[in-house]
Design a protein around this motif. Structure first.
Motif, PDB file in Angstrom:
ATOM      1  N   GLY A 110      43.729  32.515  45.935  1.00  0.00           N
ATOM      2  CA  GLY A 110      44.491  33.724  45.689  1.00  0.00           C
ATOM      3  C   GLY A 110      45.953  33.494  46.018  1.00  0.00           C
ATOM      4  O   GLY A 110      46.397  32.350  46.168  1.00  0.00           O
ATOM      5  N   PRO A 111      46.751  34.551  46.153  1.00  0.00           N
ATOM      6  CA  PRO A 111      48.129  34.392  46.638  1.00  0.00           C
ATOM      7  C   PRO A 111      48.089  33.785  48.045  1.00  0.00           C
ATOM      8  O   PRO A 111      47.181  34.059  48.823  1.00  0.00           O
ATOM      9  N   VAL A 112      49.062  32.983  48.370  1.00  0.00           N
ATOM     10  CA  VAL A 112      49.002  32.187  49.604  1.00  0.00           C
ATOM     11  C   VAL A 112      48.857  33.051  50.855  1.00  0.00           C
ATOM     12  O   VAL A 112      48.210  32.655  51.833  1.00  0.00           O
ATOM     13  N   THR A 113      49.429  34.262  50.839  1.00  0.00           N
ATOM     14  CA  THR A 113      49.317  35.127  52.020  1.00  0.00           C
ATOM     15  C   THR A 113      47.903  35.647  52.236  1.00  0.00           C
ATOM     16  O   THR A 113      47.584  36.134  53.328  1.00  0.00           O
ATOM     17  N   LEU A 163      50.177  29.118  38.555  1.00  0.00           N
ATOM     18  CA  LEU A 163      49.080  29.949  38.077  1.00  0.00           C
ATOM     19  C   LEU A 163      48.958  31.140  39.026  1.00  0.00           C
ATOM     20  O   LEU A 163      48.746  30.958  40.225  1.00  0.00           O
ATOM     21  N   VAL A 164      49.101  32.336  38.495  1.00  0.00           N
ATOM     22  CA  VAL A 164      49.090  33.533  39.322  1.00  0.00           C
ATOM     23  C   VAL A 164      47.773  33.651  40.065  1.00  0.00           C
ATOM     24  O   VAL A 164      46.697  33.572  39.475  1.00  0.00           O
ATOM     25  N   GLY A 165      47.870  33.821  41.390  1.00  0.00           N
ATOM     26  CA  GLY A 165      46.684  34.046  42.196  1.00  0.00           C
ATOM     27  C   GLY A 165      45.831  32.823  42.442  1.00  0.00           C
ATOM     28  O   GLY A 165      44.673  32.946  42.851  1.00  0.00           O
ATOM     29  N   PRO A 271      46.021  36.204  33.040  1.00  0.00           N
ATOM     30  CA  PRO A 271      45.120  37.335  33.286  1.00  0.00           C
ATOM     31  C   PRO A 271      45.635  38.132  34.483  1.00  0.00           C
ATOM     32  O   PRO A 271      46.276  37.584  35.380  1.00  0.00           O
ATOM     33  N   SER A 272      45.380  39.407  34.510  1.00  0.00           N
ATOM     34  CA  SER A 272      45.892  40.238  35.591  1.00  0.00           C
ATOM     35  C   SER A 272      45.277  39.860  36.925  1.00  0.00           C
ATOM     36  O   SER A 272      44.101  39.525  37.016  1.00  0.00           O
ATOM     37  N   VAL A 273      46.077  39.845  37.952  1.00  0.00           N
ATOM     38  CA  VAL A 273      45.633  39.587  39.315  1.00  0.00           C
ATOM     39  C   VAL A 273      46.090  40.766  40.157  1.00  0.00           C
ATOM     40  O   VAL A 273      47.227  41.223  40.037  1.00  0.00           O
ATOM     41  N   GLY A 274      45.219  41.288  40.999  1.00  0.00           N
ATOM     42  CA  GLY A 274      45.535  42.476  41.775  1.00  0.00           C
ATOM     43  C   GLY A 274      46.689  42.296  42.748  1.00  0.00           C
ATOM     44  O   GLY A 274      47.034  41.176  43.132  1.00  0.00           O
ATOM     45  N   ASP A 275      47.290  43.403  43.141  1.00  0.00           N
ATOM     46  CA  ASP A 275      48.371  43.384  44.127  1.00  0.00           C
ATOM     47  C   ASP A 275      47.818  43.057  45.510  1.00  0.00           C
ATOM     48  O   ASP A 275      46.603  43.096  45.747  1.00  0.00           O
TER      49      ASP A 275
END
Length: 294
Positions: A110-113, A163-165, A271-275
């Motif tokens: 996912g996002p690194v955080t 790549l997002v997420g 593709p959409s990735v959640g906030d």
């Protein structure tokens, strides 16, 4: 189903042993079968013995030569034993295809955080430490054989485009691309070349990949790039066979795009990735003027 072709009359890999990791299915299987068609003695490996033996049977049915040796490429002792089996297979170990990998989207990445340390370490082990171990033992065996040869790293477009997420996956693939350049630079003194194949979306045949690629969201997001379709394992195998052969004898340290034009595109739809939890993008956009974003 795998292609049932005959061995070429002038095979490019005749007399060579080629080790292909992650070759019990999908892209790895296609590469193993193509290398056998080109005359190589192929060492098939993975953790599923029954699947591995099926690949060997498929290769032998077309007149090729292969053997299966089980291995978990994240374990040093098993990789060492695998390479020893390949080196003793009856032909000089001249080729190494590093293909085994794990995509973790929705399973720890996912996002690194948002990535947990345990998930990060697991992703690095599966996608980068495994590469290190295969090269550590495989390259030494090739050096000892004094026959030169070719290493092919099956990587991803993620090494050069975000790549997002998928921050864990992109990190591992970026490390793999950097390692390609270093290996190519040093081991050229032993007449061993190393090249990296940067894949776009390829149908690996896994259940997870099939589910993802069948979704309407996925198809909409990727309809405008990659020639309007995803890649096939056989197309990867064609490029790998070329890199393993002497036809690519002056290619070393290259990062070869095999992505239908995705890297060349100015924008790659995602593709959409959640906030992030509790922080919506819409709410954040409202404070842009206050914090001077941009």
């Amino acid at each position: 189903m795998p292609s049932q072709r005959s061995v070429p009359s002038s095979p490019r890999l005749e007399g060579r042993a080629i080790l292909v990791t992650g070759s019990t299915r999908g892209i790895g299987r296609a590469i193993a079968e193509r290398a056998a068609l080109e005359g190589a003695l192929v060492v098939v490996t993975g953790r599923d013995a029954s699947a591995g033996e099926m690949v060997v049977s498929s290769i032998e049915a077309t007149g090729g030569r292969a053997l299966f040796h089980p291995a978990d490429v994240t374990r040093a002792d098993e990789v060492e034993a695998l390479v020893a089996a390949a080196a003793d297979a009856g032909s000089v170990l001249r080729g190494l295809v590093v293909n085994a990998a794990s995509v973790e989207l929705g399973n720890g990445d996912g996002p690194v955080t948002e990535i947990e340390l345990a998930d990060w370490e697991r992703m690095m082990t599966a996608n980068l430490t495994s590469v290190f171990l295969t090269l550590k033992f495989g390259l030494r065996a090739m050096v000892d054989a004094k026959g030169g040869g070719s290493v092919v790293l099956i990587g991803s477009l993620a090494a050069t485009r975000g790549l997002v997420g998928m921050d864990g996956y992109t990190t591992a693939k970026g490390g793999m691309a950097a390692l390609n350049r270093s290996v190519a630079t040093y081991y050229s003194r032993y007449r061993i070349r190393c090249n990296y194949v940067s894949l776009g979306l390829v149908d690996s045949g896994t259940e997870r990949a099939v589910r993802a690629m069948q979704s309407s969201e996925f198809r909409r997001a990727n309809a405008a790039w990659q020639l309007g379709r995803i890649g096939r394992p056989e197309e990867v195998a064609t490029v790998a066979a070329h890199l393993l052969s002497d036809e690519s004898s002056f290619m070393n340290g290259a990062q070869v795009p095999l992505d239908g034009g995705a890297f060349a595109a100015s924008h790659k739809p995602q593709p959409s990735v959640g906030d992030l939890p509790g922080i919506s993008r819409e709410a954040w956009d409202e404070v842009d003027g206050e914090v001077g974003v941009g």
